[in-house]
Design an enzyme around this catalytic site. Structure first.
Site, PDB file in Angstrom:
ATOM      1  CB  SER A  51      34.705  23.343  44.137  1.00 49.79           C
ATOM      2  OG  SER A  51      33.714  23.952  44.660  1.00 49.79           O
ATOM      3  CG  HIS A  78      29.302  21.905  44.161  1.00 43.19           C
ATOM      4  ND1 HIS A  78      29.250  22.390  42.965  1.00 43.19           N
ATOM      5  CD2 HIS A  78      30.268  22.422  45.035  1.00 43.19           C
ATOM      6  CE1 HIS A  78      30.058  23.341  43.201  1.00 43.19           C
ATOM      7  NE2 HIS A  78      30.893  23.184  44.210  1.00 43.19           N
ATOM      8  CD  GLU A 110      26.742  22.024  40.153  1.00 44.23           C
ATOM      9  OE1 GLU A 110      26.418  22.244  38.948  1.00 44.23           O
ATOM     10  OE2 GLU A 110      27.758  21.819  40.750  1.00 44.23           O
ATOM     11  CG  ASN A 143      32.421  25.318  39.664  1.00 47.16           C
ATOM     12  OD1 ASN A 143      32.025  26.781  39.311  1.00 47.16           O
ATOM     13  ND2 ASN A 143      32.798  25.005  40.663  1.00 47.16           N
TER      14      ASN A 143
HETATM   15  P1  NAI Z   1      37.501  26.809  54.586  1.00 46.23           P
HETATM   16  O1  NAI Z   1      38.967  26.784  54.609  1.00 46.23           O
HETATM   17  O2  NAI Z   1      36.692  27.931  54.745  1.00 46.23           O
HETATM   18  O3  NAI Z   1      37.137  25.574  55.573  1.00 46.23           O
HETATM   19  C1  NAI Z   1      37.618  24.266  55.766  1.00 46.23           C
HETATM   20  C2  NAI Z   1      37.494  23.905  57.236  1.00 46.23           C
HETATM   21  O4  NAI Z   1      37.883  22.490  57.504  1.00 46.23           O
HETATM   22  C3  NAI Z   1      38.386  24.584  58.299  1.00 46.23           C
HETATM   23  O5  NAI Z   1      37.753  25.211  59.380  1.00 46.23           O
HETATM   24  C4  NAI Z   1      39.358  23.430  58.714  1.00 46.23           C
HETATM   25  O6  NAI Z   1      39.801  23.690  59.945  1.00 46.23           O
HETATM   26  C5  NAI Z   1      38.505  22.303  58.507  1.00 46.23           C
HETATM   27  N1  NAI Z   1      39.313  21.044  58.343  1.00 46.23           N
HETATM   28  C6  NAI Z   1      40.352  20.665  57.583  1.00 46.23           C
HETATM   29  N2  NAI Z   1      40.599  19.541  57.798  1.00 46.23           N
HETATM   30  C7  NAI Z   1      39.804  18.817  58.281  1.00 46.23           C
HETATM   31  C8  NAI Z   1      39.598  17.562  59.136  1.00 46.23           C
HETATM   32  N3  NAI Z   1      40.410  16.634  58.506  1.00 46.23           N
HETATM   33  N4  NAI Z   1      38.703  17.292  59.813  1.00 46.23           N
HETATM   34  C9  NAI Z   1      37.778  18.255  60.178  1.00 46.23           C
HETATM   35  N5  NAI Z   1      37.851  19.548  59.889  1.00 46.23           N
HETATM   36  C10 NAI Z   1      38.856  19.815  58.980  1.00 46.23           C
HETATM   37  O7  NAI Z   1      37.194  26.129  53.170  1.00 46.23           O
HETATM   38  P2  NAI Z   1      35.714  26.311  52.249  1.00 46.23           P
HETATM   39  O8  NAI Z   1      35.896  27.320  51.464  1.00 46.23           O
HETATM   40  O9  NAI Z   1      34.621  26.176  53.308  1.00 46.23           O
HETATM   41  O10 NAI Z   1      35.621  24.928  51.374  1.00 46.23           O
HETATM   42  C11 NAI Z   1      35.435  23.730  52.052  1.00 46.23           C
HETATM   43  C12 NAI Z   1      34.925  22.497  50.983  1.00 46.23           C
HETATM   44  O11 NAI Z   1      33.918  23.227  50.209  1.00 46.23           O
HETATM   45  C13 NAI Z   1      36.172  22.535  49.703  1.00 46.23           C
HETATM   46  O12 NAI Z   1      36.069  21.144  49.351  1.00 46.23           O
HETATM   47  C14 NAI Z   1      35.850  23.572  48.858  1.00 46.23           C
HETATM   48  O13 NAI Z   1      36.355  22.889  47.552  1.00 46.23           O
HETATM   49  C15 NAI Z   1      34.344  23.416  48.969  1.00 46.23           C
HETATM   50  N6  NAI Z   1      33.576  24.400  48.192  1.00 46.23           N
HETATM   51  C16 NAI Z   1      34.017  25.594  48.192  1.00 46.23           C
HETATM   52  C17 NAI Z   1      33.178  26.873  47.792  1.00 46.23           C
HETATM   53  C18 NAI Z   1      33.822  28.290  48.100  1.00 46.23           C
HETATM   54  O14 NAI Z   1      33.305  28.998  47.192  1.00 46.23           O
HETATM   55  N7  NAI Z   1      34.631  28.329  49.051  1.00 46.23           N
HETATM   56  C19 NAI Z   1      31.997  26.602  47.025  1.00 46.23           C
HETATM   57  C20 NAI Z   1      31.606  25.038  46.804  1.00 46.23           C
HETATM   58  C21 NAI Z   1      32.303  24.288  47.342  1.00 46.23           C
END
Ligand code: NAI
Length: 301
Positions: A132, A153, A165, A203
């Site tokens: 993001s 995105h 996006e 954003n």
């Molecule tokens: P989250 O914390 O729910 O999930 C992240 C996952 O990645 C976890 O299950 C973790 O175990 C895993 N992980 C971490 N390092 C790893 C690695 N090296 N190899 C494999 N798995 C790994 O996070 P979320 O909210 O799903 O966000 C993920 C991405 O999406 C971020 O880049 C965030 O900026 C982006 N994003 C988030 C939004 C939101 O509303 N939460 C909206 C749009 C994009």
């Protein structure tokens, strides 16, 4: 003879990160009959991701087939048969056309992962990040496939939100962008294109809007309830800015503004993106919005 890379359209997908976003991306791709592998570091994280997918599919199935639990089960099992899980990212990448990364929002961690994957993935694989707030080009430069690297995105909750996006760097090829647009449409989303700029489209407009609502409130010009009512009833927004901030997560908003500042020196001093003291205070108290039970509003009752 066309090379295999230019001939390939997207069929097999790997999603790395089984969290909130990754599990949603796996689900929508599996619902559209793509073969997907969901990768995370531990069995526990994968189990959590599977739980999110099954919970969401159950809600969809109940709406789709209100009168038949056997039809509901058939639908759920049909979608779940389209994805598998793995904790071995490299192994899972064999034959993969598209890799979508949705791991923790940390530039160094993402770069380390992509550099390793780049050395082991087939040449044809398109690499995408769901980041993001980080510049796509700063992630892409950890690989040697700059033409086959883009941002994809998604929005939370992925199964409900229609938008994707598609972010291009100066190096992303037109063919890759077309493949990503086609893929996004096939999974039922509406893709829009944007260059690799802070906040992309949504954003870039939403964050300054939320921060400006904060300034209005911090100056004491209006109450946060009145600001929310104003934007809902006067501008037709489904949520007011404070409700939206609580929904997004105040820690996430704080992080995004800080990221913009540190990775885009030209934004320094732009009043619209200066971090807000009320956000700093709430986050330091552990009030992160809906997810912690309290933010600007109290969700504990
Ligand atoms: P989250 O914390 O729910 O999930 C992240 C996952 O990645 C976890 O299950 C973790 O175990 C895993 N992980 C971490 N390092 C790893 C690695 N090296 N190899 C494999 N798995 C790994 O996070 P979320 O909210 O799903 O966000 C993920 C991405 O999406 C971020 O880049 C965030 O900026 C982006 N994003 C988030 C939004 C939101 O509303 N939460 C909206 C749009 C994009």
């Amino acid at each position: 003879f066309a090379s295999s890379a230019s001939m390939a359209s997207i069929e097999k997908i790997v999603v790395i990160g089984a969290g909130l976003m990754g599990s949603g991306i796996v689900q929508v791709a599996a619902q559209a009959n793509y073969k997907v592998v969901m990768v995370d570091q531990s069995a526990d994280a994968l189990k959590k991701g599977e739980g999110i997918i099954r919970g969401s599919l159950k809600r969809i199935a109940k709406k789709k087939f209100p009168d038949s639990t056997s039809e509901q089960d058939k639908f759920i099992e049909g979608v779940c048969a389209n994805y598998s899980t793995s904790s071995d990212a490299i192994e899972s990448l064999k034959d993969t056309d598209l890799l979508v990364e949705a791991i923790v929002e940390n530039l160094e961690v993402k770069r380390k992962l992509f550099s390793l994957l780049d050395q082991n993935a087939p040449a044809k694989t398109i690499f995408c990040s769901n980041t993001s707030s980080l510049p796509i080009s700063h992630i892409a430069s950890s690989t040697k496939r700059l033409e086959r690297f883009a941002g994809l995105h998604f929005f939370n909750p992925v199964p409900q939100m229609k938008l994707v996006e598609v972010i291009s760097t100066d190096d992303t090829s037109k063919k890759v962008l077309k493949d990503l647009f086609d893929f996004s449409k096939k999974i039922g989303k509406s893709p829009i294109a944007c260059k690799d700029t802070p906040g992309f489209i949504v954003n870039r407009l939403l964050v300054p809007y939320m921060l400006e609502a904060l300034r209005l409130y911090e100056r004491g010009d209006a109450t946060l309830q009145d600001i929310d009512t104003g934007m809902k009833l006067g501008a037709g927004y489904p949520m007011g800015p404070f409700e939206l901030m609580d929904y997004v997560g105040l820690d996430t908003l704080k992080f995004i503004t800080e990221q913009w500042y540190s990775s885009n020196p030209h934004l320094k001093g732009e009043s619209l993106v200066i971090p807000s003291p009320s956000i700093e205070k709430l986050v330091s108290q552990g009030h992160l919005g809906r997810k912690s039970g309290k933010g600007f509003y109290d969700y504990s009752k």
